[in-house]
Scaffold this active site. Structure first.
Site, short mmCIF file in Angstrom:
data_model
loop_
_atom_site.label_atom_id
_atom_site.label_comp_id
_atom_site.label_asym_id
_atom_site.label_seq_id
_atom_site.Cartn_x
_atom_site.Cartn_y
_atom_site.Cartn_z
N ASN A 56 0.86 -1.18 0.00
CA ASN A 56 0.00 0.00 0.00
C ASN A 56 0.90 1.23 0.00
O ASN A 56 1.48 1.58 1.02
CB ASN A 56 -0.91 -0.01 1.23
N TRP A 57 1.00 1.88 -1.15
CA TRP A 57 1.92 3.01 -1.28
C TRP A 57 1.35 4.29 -0.67
O TRP A 57 2.05 5.30 -0.60
CB TRP A 57 2.26 3.23 -2.75
N LYS A 58 0.09 4.26 -0.27
CA LYS A 58 -0.56 5.42 0.35
C LYS A 58 -0.39 6.67 -0.52
O LYS A 58 -0.41 6.56 -1.75
CB LYS A 58 -0.03 5.62 1.78
N HIS B 21 -9.57 0.88 5.00
CA HIS B 21 -8.28 1.09 5.65
C HIS B 21 -8.44 1.99 6.88
O HIS B 21 -9.30 2.86 6.91
CB HIS B 21 -7.30 1.72 4.66
N GLU C 161 -6.87 4.46 7.91
CA GLU C 161 -6.76 5.89 7.65
C GLU C 161 -8.05 6.42 7.01
O GLU C 161 -8.43 7.57 7.25
CB GLU C 161 -5.54 6.15 6.76
N GLU D 243 -5.30 -4.74 10.87
CA GLU D 243 -4.42 -3.61 11.15
C GLU D 243 -4.56 -3.19 12.61
O GLU D 243 -5.53 -2.53 12.97
CB GLU D 243 -4.81 -2.40 10.31
N GLY E 224 3.02 3.42 13.83
CA GLY E 224 3.48 4.78 14.10
C GLY E 224 3.32 5.23 15.54
O GLY E 224 3.39 6.43 15.82
N SER F 256 2.94 -2.86 10.46
CA SER F 256 4.37 -2.58 10.32
C SER F 256 5.20 -3.84 10.10
O SER F 256 6.20 -4.06 10.77
CB SER F 256 4.90 -1.80 11.53
N GLY G 90 5.10 1.41 4.70
CA GLY G 90 6.41 2.03 4.44
C GLY G 90 7.40 1.13 3.74
O GLY G 90 8.13 1.58 2.84
#
Length: 251
Positions: A10-12, A96, A98, A168, A174, A214, A236
């Site tokens: 997932n490159w966001k 997701h 976010e 998730e 983070g 992560s 990431g």
């Protein structure tokens, strides 16, 4: 039972068109011939066509980061299933954390999007997971239960079997707090238990559950060795081809 692992990047909101094409070419070069793991990359909407071209001829599949449930209409800024299908998208991330945190995603909209994606023969990656406050408040099970049941409401067992679930733990992204492989697997087992109640053991045992907390090259092998961890939804570490390859084929 044996479930084929699935690793999705997932490159966001990262990469320009040029950067996305270069990254996709690098990913295809290092893992594009892998056949024992399903591999997908999910760039921003504006980069989908460039990435589709860059991964052409490889085993890497194209994924999108979200989709709207309506086929067309006055929904400025949104993208439909047909639009994604027309440029070769296979997977779509839905719900997701976010999207839930910043953009008003609910279990109801996750359900609508999942149904629309399935109707369009897209493969949904349905995301669930609790925040740190929810975990510390003893609400983890209730939150995940509501997200899974809400997201899959009214969906048949046959369609559910086409989906991937991504767990998730928002508290491990983070925050400086790290989930252990045992904690991840425990959550995956709980999710599979809910899926069993919804769709029966045979179907639940076929649904792949990714870990989205992560995952990196240095912890991927241990996480992926867990009984119910069937892959990873990578943030990431997906932005560097060598790191991504180290998760697809951990050493």
């Amino acid at each position: 039972m044996s479930r084929k692992k699935i690793i999705a990047g997932n490159w966001k909101m990262n990469t320009t068109v040029e950067e996305a094409a270069a990254l996709a070419k690098d990913v295809a070069a290092v893992v594009g011939s892998v056949s024992d793991v399903d591999v997908a990359v999910c760039p921003p909407y504006v980069n989908l066509m460039a990435v589709a071209e860059a991964i052409k001829g490889s085993n890497v599949k194209l994924g999108a980061q979200d989709v709207h449930w309506e086929a067309k209409g006055a929904f400025t800024g949104k993208v439909s299933c047909a639009m994604l299908k027309s440029i070769g998208v296979t997977y779509v991330i839905i719900g997701h954390s976010e999207q839930r945190q910043y953009f008003g995603e609910t279990n109801e909209t996750v359900n609508k999007k999942t149904k629309a994606a399935l109707a369009a023969s897209l493969l949904p990656i349905v995301c669930v997971g609790e925040t740190l406050d929810e975990r510390n408040g003893g609400k983890m099970d209730a939150v995940i239960d509501a997200q899974v049941r809400g997201g899959f409401e009214g969906i048949s067992a046959a369609d559910a079997a086409k989906c991937v679930v991504a767990y998730e733990p928002v508290w491990a992204i983070g925050t400086g707090v790290t989930a252990t492989s045992a904690q991840a697997n425990e959550a995956h087992i709980f999710i599979r238990k809910i899926l069993t109640e919804l769709f029966g053991k045979e179907t639940a045992d076929t649904i792949r559950i990714q870990y989205g907390g992560s995952m990196k090259p240095d912890n991927a092998k241990e996480l992926l060795s867990m009984s119910d961890v069937d892959g990873g939804l990578i943030g990431g570490a997906a932005l560097k081809a060598s790191d991504f390859a180290g998760i697809v084929q951990p050493k």
